[in-house]
Motif scaffolding. Structure first.
Motif, mmCIF file in Angstrom:
data_model
loop_
_atom_site.group_PDB
_atom_site.id
_atom_site.type_symbol
_atom_site.label_atom_id
_atom_site.label_comp_id
_atom_site.label_asym_id
_atom_site.label_seq_id
_atom_site.Cartn_x
_atom_site.Cartn_y
_atom_site.Cartn_z
ATOM 1 N N ALA A 12 32.331 35.623 37.516
ATOM 2 C CA ALA A 12 31.984 36.928 36.940
ATOM 3 C C ALA A 12 32.097 38.020 37.995
ATOM 4 O O ALA A 12 32.639 39.099 37.731
ATOM 5 C CB ALA A 12 30.573 36.886 36.359
ATOM 6 N N ARG A 13 31.601 37.728 39.195
ATOM 7 C CA ARG A 13 31.719 38.706 40.288
ATOM 8 C C ARG A 13 33.176 38.976 40.626
ATOM 9 O O ARG A 13 33.555 40.110 40.934
ATOM 10 C CB ARG A 13 30.991 38.197 41.534
ATOM 11 N N ALA A 14 34.001 37.941 40.565
ATOM 12 C CA ALA A 14 35.413 38.102 40.915
ATOM 13 C C ALA A 14 36.182 38.878 39.849
ATOM 14 O O ALA A 14 37.075 39.676 40.174
ATOM 15 C CB ALA A 14 36.056 36.730 41.121
ATOM 16 N N LEU A 15 35.855 38.664 38.578
ATOM 17 C CA LEU A 15 36.610 39.283 37.492
ATOM 18 C C LEU A 15 36.082 40.657 37.094
ATOM 19 O O LEU A 15 36.832 41.480 36.562
ATOM 20 C CB LEU A 15 36.603 38.365 36.261
ATOM 21 N N ALA A 16 34.808 40.909 37.335
ATOM 22 C CA ALA A 16 34.185 42.146 36.856
ATOM 23 C C ALA A 16 34.846 43.427 37.371
ATOM 24 O O ALA A 16 34.987 44.384 36.601
ATOM 25 C CB ALA A 16 32.689 42.144 37.187
ATOM 26 N N PRO A 17 35.255 43.500 38.638
ATOM 27 C CA PRO A 17 35.821 44.772 39.112
ATOM 28 C C PRO A 17 37.045 45.247 38.332
ATOM 29 O O PRO A 17 37.295 46.444 38.237
ATOM 30 C CB PRO A 17 36.175 44.477 40.577
ATOM 31 N N ALA A 18 37.812 44.319 37.781
ATOM 32 C CA ALA A 18 39.015 44.695 37.033
ATOM 33 C C ALA A 18 38.770 44.757 35.534
ATOM 34 O O ALA A 18 39.687 45.068 34.767
ATOM 35 C CB ALA A 18 40.136 43.699 37.318
ATOM 36 N N ALA A 19 37.539 44.471 35.080
ATOM 37 C CA ALA A 19 37.249 44.397 33.651
ATOM 38 C C ALA A 19 36.478 45.620 33.176
ATOM 39 O O ALA A 19 35.563 46.094 33.848
ATOM 40 C CB ALA A 19 36.453 43.133 33.343
ATOM 41 N N ALA A 105 25.093 38.569 33.537
ATOM 42 C CA ALA A 105 24.982 39.952 33.054
ATOM 43 C C ALA A 105 24.746 40.909 34.211
ATOM 44 O O ALA A 105 25.250 42.039 34.214
ATOM 45 C CB ALA A 105 23.855 40.051 32.037
ATOM 46 N N ALA A 106 24.005 40.450 35.221
ATOM 47 C CA ALA A 106 23.709 41.294 36.375
ATOM 48 C C ALA A 106 24.912 41.477 37.289
ATOM 49 O O ALA A 106 24.919 42.371 38.138
ATOM 50 C CB ALA A 106 22.544 40.705 37.172
ATOM 51 N N GLU A 107 25.937 40.634 37.146
ATOM 52 C CA GLU A 107 27.111 40.696 38.017
ATOM 53 C C GLU A 107 28.210 41.593 37.457
ATOM 54 O O GLU A 107 29.304 41.671 38.008
ATOM 55 C CB GLU A 107 27.682 39.286 38.232
ATOM 56 N N ALA A 108 27.939 42.279 36.345
ATOM 57 C CA ALA A 108 29.003 42.993 35.640
ATOM 58 C C ALA A 108 29.431 44.284 36.309
ATOM 59 O O ALA A 108 30.470 44.844 35.969
ATOM 60 C CB ALA A 108 28.566 43.282 34.216
ATOM 61 N N GLY A 109 28.642 44.789 37.253
ATOM 62 C CA GLY A 109 28.984 46.059 37.867
ATOM 63 C C GLY A 109 28.938 47.166 36.827
ATOM 64 O O GLY A 109 27.966 47.319 36.098
#
Length: 243
Positions: A12-19, A105-109
């Motif tokens: 989630a941390r890895a994918l969130a920045p581009a999502a 949920a907290a890792e969504a940025g």
């Protein structure tokens, strides 16, 4: 690729920045419980830990606190059990501790966060497409929460793979022009190839654990595919039903 799939908090941390949107899937039982509570009008505040800090957080936010399943009483009937939340009085606000779904949920940025399960998989897919998620302008990531081994590492969980695949399969049926990653396509294919998802939920490791603990009704609620049209979206720290 505009629709991706991953496992647990690290991905989630890895994918969130581009999502633009992160869909959290924790079928047994966080996102199923969130859906049941939200469709009854309760705003659900996710929290990572089930300890004294959770009680303090609930007091600070004027919310009831969900406790462990075995600590439920008539005076304090809220827990992570979807079946219990279905019959308990519906508080206006509820803190729902969960080390898996809440952590993701907290890792969504800055991404929008949606809670999905088998119960609302089609409603979630429809809502995502109405909002333009899954497009080049608004990429989408679907995260299977998984469980934890005793050392804290990720234990991939069949129920969450199926739940994520159920959402992804609904998306590709509604919008075949989407561009999923191979991982997302594989998850959707797993769901489509599962003849009896309810039986898979009851028979998987997490389902068997709930049976052993005396909560088979939670598996039954989680297996109610497309029973709900509620789409819980995290807004100002709480999941509420999307309009």
């Amino acid at each position: 690729m505009t629709v991706s799939f991953g496992w647990g908090p690290a991905e989630a941390r890895a994918l969130a920045p581009a999502a633009a949107c992160l869909v959290v899937v924790d079928v047994l039982s966080f996102t199923t419980a969130v859906g049941v509570a939200v469709e009854r009008g309760t705003a659900v505040l996710p929290y990572r830990r089930r300890d004294a800090t959770a009680a303090a957080y609930a007091r600070e936010h004027d919310a009831a606190l969900a406790v462990g399943r075995r600590r439920v009483t008539a005076a304090h009937p809220w827990s992570l059990s979807p079946a219990a939340l279905r019959t308990a009085p519906a508080p206006p606000r509820l803190v729902l501790p969960s080390p898996n779904g809440s952590t993701i949920a907290a890792e969504a940025g800055g991404a929008t966060v949606v809670a999905a399960s088998l119960r609302n998989r089609t409603a979630v897919a429809q809502w995502l497409l109405r909002q333009g998620y899954g497009s080049e302008a608004r990429p989408l990531a679907v995260i299977a929460s998984g469980e934890r081994w005793p050392d804290g590492s990720l234990r991939p969980a069949l129920e969450d793979h199926l739940g994520a695949g159920a959402v992804l399969d609904a998306l590709r049926a509604l919008a075949p022009g989407l561009h999923p990653t191979p991982e997302a396509t594989a998850a959707a294919t797993l769901w489509a190839a599962t003849d009896d998802p309810a039986a898979a939920l009851h028979g998987c490791a997490s389902g068997r654990e709930l049976y052993e603990y005396g909560y088979p009704q939670d598996v039954e609620v989680a297996a109610e595919t497309d029973a709900s049209t509620a789409v819980p979206v995290l807004t100002d720290g709480a999941f509420t039903e999307a309009p």
